[in-house]
Write an enzyme that holds these catalytic residues in place. Structure first.
Site, short mmCIF file in Angstrom:
data_model
loop_
_atom_site.label_atom_id
_atom_site.label_comp_id
_atom_site.label_asym_id
_atom_site.label_seq_id
_atom_site.Cartn_x
_atom_site.Cartn_y
_atom_site.Cartn_z
N ARG A 45 0.82 -1.21 0.00
CA ARG A 45 0.00 0.00 0.00
C ARG A 45 0.85 1.26 0.00
NH1 ARG A 45 -2.64 -4.25 1.88
NH2 ARG A 45 -4.94 -4.35 1.85
N GLY A 113 -1.11 -12.27 -4.97
CA GLY A 113 -2.52 -11.94 -5.12
C GLY A 113 -2.83 -10.53 -4.67
N ARG A 141 -5.99 -18.72 -8.53
CA ARG A 141 -6.72 -17.99 -7.49
C ARG A 141 -7.86 -17.18 -8.06
NH1 ARG A 141 -2.54 -15.26 -3.38
NH2 ARG A 141 -4.50 -15.04 -2.22
N ASP A 342 -3.86 -15.27 7.63
CA ASP A 342 -2.59 -15.78 7.10
C ASP A 342 -1.80 -16.59 8.12
OD1 ASP A 342 -2.90 -14.74 4.54
OD2 ASP A 342 -2.07 -12.81 5.11
N LYS A 369 -6.22 -19.48 -1.09
CA LYS A 369 -4.98 -18.73 -0.96
C LYS A 369 -3.97 -19.25 -2.00
CE LYS A 369 -5.65 -15.77 2.44
NZ LYS A 369 -5.36 -14.32 2.30
N ARG A 373 -4.86 -24.10 1.77
CA ARG A 373 -4.02 -24.22 2.96
C ARG A 373 -4.58 -25.19 3.99
NH1 ARG A 373 -2.05 -17.85 3.41
NH2 ARG A 373 -0.32 -18.09 1.94
N ARG A 417 3.75 -19.84 3.08
CA ARG A 417 3.34 -20.09 4.46
C ARG A 417 3.30 -21.58 4.79
NH1 ARG A 417 2.84 -15.12 6.27
NH2 ARG A 417 1.96 -13.53 4.88
#
Length: 462
Positions: A45, A113, A141, A342, A369, A373, A417
């Protein structure tokens, strides 16, 4: 340009090539302190809103992972001046709202993403065209959740029949404000709409049934956007965000705090090794991101929060974890899911080492994701001797109450992750735990292995 400055050119097109696997061995405990990489959500951002400001934005602590580099490269291709002055120190020369240019080439977003969905919002209300693609994981995705509201605002979006990448988006030269209720709790969808609204006449409204991370709202307000946030009155956490378009944003100096999603890995690693004590310095503790702290406390591993302060409009603190003698199972309130979506893969690891059966539900978002996951972690834990039950919206983990067996090689599915969670599991398993591919880790936590090893883990490349 000085010797330390690096301009960002067009993105190379593909994620880094497979670097081979990695392995983690059981250790007695973790000790020490460290600083974490910058928050990934805030880093994205900062670059995007800096690009839309009129003037120069200085960013300190920017995450230098592949996902954030994808954002920087895409913005550069749209005519924004971006350069790296030194590690973590970046400068963005903004072009102003509505002044982005059509890039010459396809924008390959790698595995990100967040980059894709938020940049689609930037493009939607500007008369330019962008073609987005990504790696094999990103192309799986769903993008319909962003395509729907941006199409209502006037963007023309062509994608594969199921709304996935690759896609071509043509922004509108006469965008329309929108009053949109999010069908799912998604900070990415919310932020895409807010970014599109910046160059849209009138006031756009986003209604979220459950509050999601508010980094976009905080940063937009700091840069002078006309934005308001209020409780929706329809639920405990619902909110209504209103933003007035045709904005002019002012540049600000942005200090990116340490990423609490990255902090979750050393926190859990310390929590599953009794006698551990670690301090993580300068971590963002935004209340709409800090669910992992609540979850660990409920499992008997409370995190001590010290040196609270505010940096760049975000709450920041040092986090101290002392590994308890034993973790206890938990049935986690589904309402916490948006506050730590997450972090669930590594929380499943904590549950695997806990005494009793933990139940986690309300996690449908984990199915879409970088990988599924829920399925990926169910397979990983099962392969390491932990009994699990997969349910449509979550996972039941029957903790061993002692070190899991381990001894497996885990498939990462190009998911950073999953890779890091599996290596954390190895820190407490009887036998080493390996992963098939360590390359995905660089998307969000390039220094994961040296940082963890400095705290006492034994993680090595294979």
């Amino acid at each position: 340009m000085s010797a330390h400055e690096t301009s960002i050119g067009p993105i190379s097109g593909q994620k880094s090539s497979k670097a081979g696997g990695a392995q983690s061995k059981c250790v007695a405990h973790l000790k020490g302190q460290c600083s974490l990489p910058g928050d990934k959500s805030i880093s994205h951002r900062a670059l995007m809103l800096g690009a839309l400001a009129v003037g120069r934005t200085h960013i300190t602590g920017l995450l230098e992972g592949e996902d954030v580099h994808a954002t920087a490269a895409a913005l550069s291709a749209m005519g924004v001046g971006i350069r790296r002055e030194s590690p973590g120190q970046w400068v963005v020369d903004g072009v102003g709202v509505g002044a982005l240019q059509t890039p010459d080439n396809i924008l390959d977003m790698g595995n990100s993403g967040t980059s894709t969905r938020l940049l689609m919002g930037l493009v939607a209300s500007q008369p330019i065209r962008c073609f987005f693609t990504g790696d094999g994981s990103l192309r799986k995705r769903p993008m319909n959740r962003v395509i729907a509201p941006l199409s209502q605002m006037g963007a023309v979006i062509e994608s594969r029949g199921d709304g996935r990448l690759p896609l071509l988006i043509t922004g509108s030269d006469s965008p329309m404000p929108i009053d949109y209720t999010l069908p799912v709790a998604s900070a990415q969808v919310k932020s895409a709409i807010l970014l599109a609204a910046l160059n849209t006449p009138g006031t756009s409204v986003v209604r979220e049934p459950k509050a999601t991370r508010d980094h976009s709202e905080r940063m937009l307000k700091a840069m002078g956007a006309q934005i308001t946030v209020e409780e929706s009155g329809t639920g405990e956490t619902g909110r209504i965000i209103r933003i007035t378009g045709e904005a002019e944003l002012s540049p600000v100096d942005i200090s990116v705090p340490g990423d609490i999603s990255s902090a979750a890995f050393p926190l859990v690693a310390a929590a599953i090794r009794p006698g551990s004590q670690i301090r993580l310095k300068g971590v963002g503790i935004n209340p709409l991101r800090a669910g992992i702290l609540t979850a660990l406390e409920q499992m008997g591993a409370p995190v001590t929060i010290e040196n609270r302060r505010e940096e760049g409009g975000e709450p920041v603190a040092d986090l101290v974890m002392t590994g308890p003698e034993r973790l206890k199972a938990v049935t986690l309130d589904p309402a916490i899911a948006p506050l730590m979506i997450d972090e669930f893969p590594v929380l499943f690891v904590a549950a695997a080492c806990a005494q009793g059966s933990s139940r986690f539900t309300g996690l449908e978002e984990l199915r879409v994701k970088e990988s599924d996951r829920i399925a990926a972690m169910a397979a990983a834990l099962s392969a390491c001797g932990v009994a699990v039950e997969e349910v449509p919206d979550g996972l039941i983990v029957h903790g061993t109450g002692s070190p899991p067996l381990g001894g497996a090689t885990i498939t990462t599915h190009l998911d950073h992750r999953i890779a890091m969670s599996a290596l954390v599991l190895g820190c407490a398993s009887d036998r080493p735990v390996s992963i098939d591919d360590a390359a995905p880790i660089t998307t969000s936590f390039p220094d994961f292995m040296p940082l963890m090893n400095a705290l006492g883990t034994e993680i090595t490349l294979l």
